[in-house]
Each structure stands twice: as structure tokens, then as C-alpha cells.
Design a protein around this motif. Structure first.
Motif, short mmCIF file in Angstrom:
data_model
loop_
_atom_site.label_atom_id
_atom_site.label_comp_id
_atom_site.label_asym_id
_atom_site.label_seq_id
_atom_site.Cartn_x
_atom_site.Cartn_y
_atom_site.Cartn_z
N THR A 1 -2.07 -5.36 -9.99
CA THR A 1 -3.07 -6.29 -9.46
C THR A 1 -3.09 -6.17 -7.95
O THR A 1 -2.04 -6.10 -7.31
CB THR A 1 -2.72 -7.74 -9.85
N ILE A 2 -4.29 -6.13 -7.38
CA ILE A 2 -4.44 -6.02 -5.93
C ILE A 2 -5.06 -7.29 -5.39
O ILE A 2 -6.17 -7.67 -5.77
CB ILE A 2 -5.28 -4.80 -5.54
N GLY A 3 -4.33 -7.98 -4.52
CA GLY A 3 -4.86 -9.12 -3.80
C GLY A 3 -5.45 -8.69 -2.48
O GLY A 3 -5.34 -7.52 -2.06
N MET A 4 -6.09 -9.62 -1.79
CA MET A 4 -6.75 -9.26 -0.54
C MET A 4 -6.78 -10.46 0.39
O MET A 4 -6.95 -11.60 -0.04
CB MET A 4 -8.17 -8.77 -0.82
N ILE A 5 -6.59 -10.20 1.69
CA ILE A 5 -6.87 -11.19 2.72
C ILE A 5 -7.76 -10.54 3.77
O ILE A 5 -7.71 -9.33 3.99
CB ILE A 5 -5.59 -11.75 3.38
N SER A 6 -8.60 -11.34 4.39
CA SER A 6 -9.58 -10.81 5.34
C SER A 6 -9.95 -11.88 6.34
O SER A 6 -9.84 -13.08 6.07
CB SER A 6 -10.84 -10.35 4.59
N SER A 7 -10.42 -11.45 7.51
CA SER A 7 -10.97 -12.38 8.49
C SER A 7 -12.47 -12.54 8.33
O SER A 7 -13.08 -13.31 9.07
CB SER A 7 -10.65 -11.90 9.92
N TYR A 8 -13.07 -11.82 7.39
CA TYR A 8 -14.46 -12.09 7.05
C TYR A 8 -14.51 -13.43 6.31
O TYR A 8 -13.88 -13.58 5.26
CB TYR A 8 -15.03 -10.98 6.17
N ARG A 9 -15.24 -14.35 6.81
CA ARG A 9 -15.20 -15.73 6.33
C ARG A 9 -15.55 -15.83 4.85
O ARG A 9 -16.59 -15.36 4.39
CB ARG A 9 -16.17 -16.60 7.14
N GLY A 10 -14.66 -16.48 4.09
CA GLY A 10 -14.91 -16.78 2.68
C GLY A 10 -14.66 -15.64 1.72
O GLY A 10 -14.69 -15.84 0.51
N LEU A 11 -14.41 -14.44 2.24
CA LEU A 11 -14.34 -13.27 1.37
C LEU A 11 -13.13 -13.31 0.44
O LEU A 11 -13.24 -13.03 -0.76
CB LEU A 11 -14.30 -12.00 2.23
N GLU A 12 -11.97 -13.69 0.97
CA GLU A 12 -10.75 -13.61 0.18
C GLU A 12 -10.68 -14.65 -0.93
O GLU A 12 -9.85 -14.56 -1.81
CB GLU A 12 -9.53 -13.74 1.09
N LYS A 13 -11.58 -15.64 -0.89
CA LYS A 13 -11.60 -16.66 -1.94
C LYS A 13 -12.43 -16.23 -3.15
O LYS A 13 -12.41 -16.88 -4.18
CB LYS A 13 -12.14 -17.98 -1.38
N ARG A 14 -13.15 -15.13 -3.01
CA ARG A 14 -14.05 -14.68 -4.09
C ARG A 14 -13.27 -13.89 -5.13
O ARG A 14 -12.85 -12.77 -4.88
CB ARG A 14 -15.16 -13.82 -3.51
N ILE A 15 -13.11 -14.46 -6.30
CA ILE A 15 -12.40 -13.77 -7.36
C ILE A 15 -13.13 -12.51 -7.79
O ILE A 15 -12.51 -11.54 -8.24
CB ILE A 15 -12.18 -14.71 -8.58
N ASP A 16 -14.45 -12.48 -7.62
CA ASP A 16 -15.23 -11.32 -8.09
C ASP A 16 -15.52 -10.31 -6.97
O ASP A 16 -16.39 -9.45 -7.13
CB ASP A 16 -16.54 -11.79 -8.72
N TRP A 17 -14.77 -10.37 -5.86
CA TRP A 17 -15.02 -9.42 -4.78
C TRP A 17 -14.83 -7.99 -5.27
O TRP A 17 -13.79 -7.64 -5.83
CB TRP A 17 -14.09 -9.70 -3.60
N LEU A 18 -15.86 -7.16 -5.09
CA LEU A 18 -15.91 -5.75 -5.48
C LEU A 18 -16.07 -5.52 -6.98
O LEU A 18 -16.10 -4.37 -7.41
CB LEU A 18 -14.69 -4.97 -4.97
N TRP A 19 -16.18 -6.56 -7.78
CA TRP A 19 -16.30 -6.34 -9.22
C TRP A 19 -17.57 -5.58 -9.58
O TRP A 19 -17.62 -4.92 -10.63
CB TRP A 19 -16.26 -7.68 -9.97
N GLN A 20 -18.60 -5.65 -8.73
CA GLN A 20 -19.83 -4.90 -9.03
C GLN A 20 -19.64 -3.41 -8.79
O GLN A 20 -20.51 -2.62 -9.13
CB GLN A 20 -21.00 -5.44 -8.19
N GLN A 21 -18.48 -3.00 -8.24
CA GLN A 21 -18.25 -1.59 -7.95
C GLN A 21 -17.43 -0.88 -9.03
O GLN A 21 -16.88 0.19 -8.79
CB GLN A 21 -17.57 -1.44 -6.58
N THR A 22 -17.39 -1.46 -10.21
CA THR A 22 -16.72 -0.82 -11.34
C THR A 22 -17.50 -1.05 -12.61
O THR A 22 -18.12 -2.11 -12.77
CB THR A 22 -15.27 -1.33 -11.50
N PRO A 23 -17.50 -0.10 -13.55
CA PRO A 23 -18.19 -0.31 -14.82
C PRO A 23 -17.40 -1.18 -15.78
O PRO A 23 -17.90 -1.56 -16.83
CB PRO A 23 -18.34 1.11 -15.38
N HIS A 24 -16.17 -1.52 -15.42
CA HIS A 24 -15.30 -2.26 -16.32
C HIS A 24 -15.29 -3.75 -15.95
O HIS A 24 -15.54 -4.11 -14.80
CB HIS A 24 -13.88 -1.69 -16.26
N PRO A 25 -14.98 -4.61 -16.88
CA PRO A 25 -14.98 -6.05 -16.60
C PRO A 25 -13.81 -6.46 -15.73
O PRO A 25 -12.77 -5.78 -15.66
CB PRO A 25 -14.89 -6.69 -17.99
#
Length: 319
Positions: A5-29
Motif C-alpha cells: 500500500t502506498i500512502g501520500m502526503i503533499s503540500s497541494y491543498r486537499g490532495l492527500e485527503k483524497r482516497i481516490d487520488w490517481l485511481w483514474q490512472q489504472t484499469p483496476h478498481p
């Protein structure tokens, strides 16, 4: 089988709270790609991505985020508390903003601090601990499968440009000056974007960039920075994934990553550049000639340059 599992932190506001961040970049659920799952807010991830994270700056300094976007001062925090117990060799620091002259001191400070906590520290500039191209992300709402399988969408207009009115650096001001020259030239193109100056003839803001790219044969992809061999951004990926032929202004990294003929090189941001755009966009001929190269480039972006693929390969090497 998913092993990490890969977690993420960022200084882009609100990004790290999004559970679906980058999910549109894979064909898998659920953000799965190969041997890993992207779960930005995961409390106990196996790996941690620090994605354009700004470390605390002393009061006399300001971070990239604060200086360019005029946000509040980055608060001082205990970095160890943000790392969620992940071992240093499994913490990745990727800086993705361009190394503009106005923020070089901040960029270098971020790299210096990142090396204290991260096993891998990289960015698109020569003074990064590991200079490298930015793994690709894109800003279309389409699913991966849709982008991967679609034929070219219907093209009905010559050219578009999606940009913003940011003017706080010399590079941003040069881009706005070129925009003004282009609009006074009489060349037919549609302008979309936010916070554009009052003189700009704009068609408005977009929630989904797809609608400002897919109907157009050409898209102006003009980087904020073009002075090294590493920097190339989503401006190019977004245009190609929408089956546009990009008219690209940027550094030489694009030629190293994409097949010949998949984009056109804008020679300069001056009268010569305006004349080039006028000539190319007068007919869709160049787009038709580039269709196969665009098709090949799209597959490279989706499957090879994709940040999720990059992370999966990192997991393979460090599991």
C-alpha cells in the motif's frame, strides 16, 4: 496479488485527503496497479510518497506554494509524525514544480530536508539528488479503460489553449505576452482558463480539461519552464490523451520520452511562433499525418510514464 500500500502526503491543498487520488490512472478498481495499491490517506502504508511536499520554512523564507500562490506560511510540524512509521528506504520524495529562478532557494532547501527522511529524492532539475523526468499524471476525468481503448474523438475546431493568468514570475509573464500577441494576430483558437487578465478573450473556465481539448485538432502546450533536459509536465500528456496534436513549447525532455512526430515543436514565443501556429492550424493536415504517432504516444503515457507504473516498479525494487 497486491503486496504493498502506498500512502501520500503533499503540500497541494486537499490532495492527500483524497482516497481516490490517481485511481483514474489504472484499469483496476481501488487504485490497484500491479503489485501495489494507491491509498493516499492510508494510516499505516508500506511505502510513502512525499509529492511536492514543502518543508517548513523559517519566517524569513517562503515556500514555493506560499510565494507563488500567496497562501499562509507553511506551519512548522513534526515531520516524523507525518511519516506514519514508514522506513526511510521506503519513503519517496518527488518534486514536480519547475526550477524557476524565483524559487531555486526553496527547491534546494526542500531537497536538503527531504534527504533526511527519504530514501529516494528526485525532481526535474540538474541539482536534484536524483535528476529525473516527472512520472506522468493527467487531468482528464475519463477512466483509464476509456482512454486506453478509444478511437480519436470527433474533431470540429482547429486549436485550443488552456492556461491561467498567473504572472508572478518572468516565465509566466512571457507566456501572457505571447497570449496577447496571439489574440491580436487574428488566428482562430479557443482560450480556456482561470484568472486570466481582463483583456483576454476567453471562452471561460473548465471543470474537465477534456472538453477544451478533445474537439480540437491542435492544442497549445506551453510549459512554464524550458531551460533544462528534465522538465516536462501534464500539459503534454493531457493534450495527447485527448488525441490532440500538441504544439509544444518546452525543453528537450519531450523528445526523449515520446515518439517522433507525436508533437510539433513551437520555435519561440514571439512573432516567429505566431507565424508557425498560423501556418499549422490553417488545415488539419498535420494532425492527420501524426495520428499514428499520437496513438503510440498515448500508449507510452498510459502504460509506461504513468506515475502508478513508476511506483509499482519502485515497489518491485524495494520490497
Amino acid at each position: 496479488m497486491v503486496t504493498a500500500t502506498i500512502g501520500m502526503i503533499s503540500s497541494y491543498r486537499g490532495l492527500e485527503k483524497r482516497i481516490d487520488w490517481l485511481w483514474q490512472q489504472t484499469p483496476h478498481p481501488l487504485g490497484i496497479w500491479g503489485n501495489m495499491q494507491m491509498q493516499a490517506p492510508a494510516p499505516k502504508p508500506d511505502f510513502l510518497l512525499m509529492y511536492q511536499f514543502d518543508f517548513y520554512q523559517p519566517p524569513q523564507q517562503k515556500s514555493w506554494w506560499n510565494r507563488i500562490r500567496k497562501q499562509q506560511q507553511t506551519p512548522e510540524v513534526n515531520i516524523e509524525n507525518l511519516l506514519r512509521g514508514v522506513n526511510k528506504e521506503r519513503i519517496i520524495y518527488l518534486l514536480r514544480e519547475p526550477p524557476l529562478e524565483e524559487v531555486l532557494d526553496i527547491t534546494k532547501y526542500n531537497y536538503q530536508q527531504a534527504q533526511k527522511f527519504c530514501g529516494y529524492v528526485s525532481g526535474p532539475d540538474d541539482f536534484a539528488p536524483t535528476p529525473n523526468y516527472m512520472p506522468a499524471i493527467w487531468y482528464h476525468g475519463n477512466s483509464f479503460r476509456e482512454l486506453n481503448e478509444m478511437p480519436p474523438p470527433e474533431k470540429v475546431s482547429p486549436c485550443s489553449w488552456i492556461t491561467s493568468g498567473i504572472n508572478r514570475t518572468a516565465n509566466h509573464r512571457q507566456r501572457l505576452e505571447f497570449l496577447q500577441s496571439l489574440q491580436t494576430s487574428g488566428i482562430k483558437f479557443e482560450l480556456y482558463g482561470r484568472n486570466l487578465p481582463a483583456w483576454a478573450k476567453t471562452s471561460g473556465e473548465l471543470v474537465n480539461k477534456w472538453y477544451g481539448m478533445a474537439p480540437y485538432y491542435y492544442n497549445l502546450a506551453i510549459e512554464n519552464y524550458s531551460d533544462n533536459n528534465w522538465y516536462v509536465s501534464e500539459k503534454l500528456w493531457d493534450a495527447l490523451l485527448a488525441w490532440c496534436l500538441p504544439i509544444y513549447y518546452g525543453g528537450p525532455a519531450a523528445e526523449k520520452l515520446l515518439p517522433p512526430g507525436s508533437f510539433l515543436r513551437l520555435p519561440s514565443l514571439d512573432e516567429k511562433g505566431v507565424a508557425y501556429i498560423r501556418e499549422v492550424t490553417a488545415t488539419p493536415d498535420a494532425w492527420y499525418a501524426a495520428k499514428n504517432a499520437i496513438k503510440e504516444a498515448r500508449q507510452i503515457i498510459l502504460h509506461k510514464l504513468n506515475l502508478l507504473n513508476w511506483l509499482s516498479e519502485f515497489v518491485d525494487q524495494h520490497a
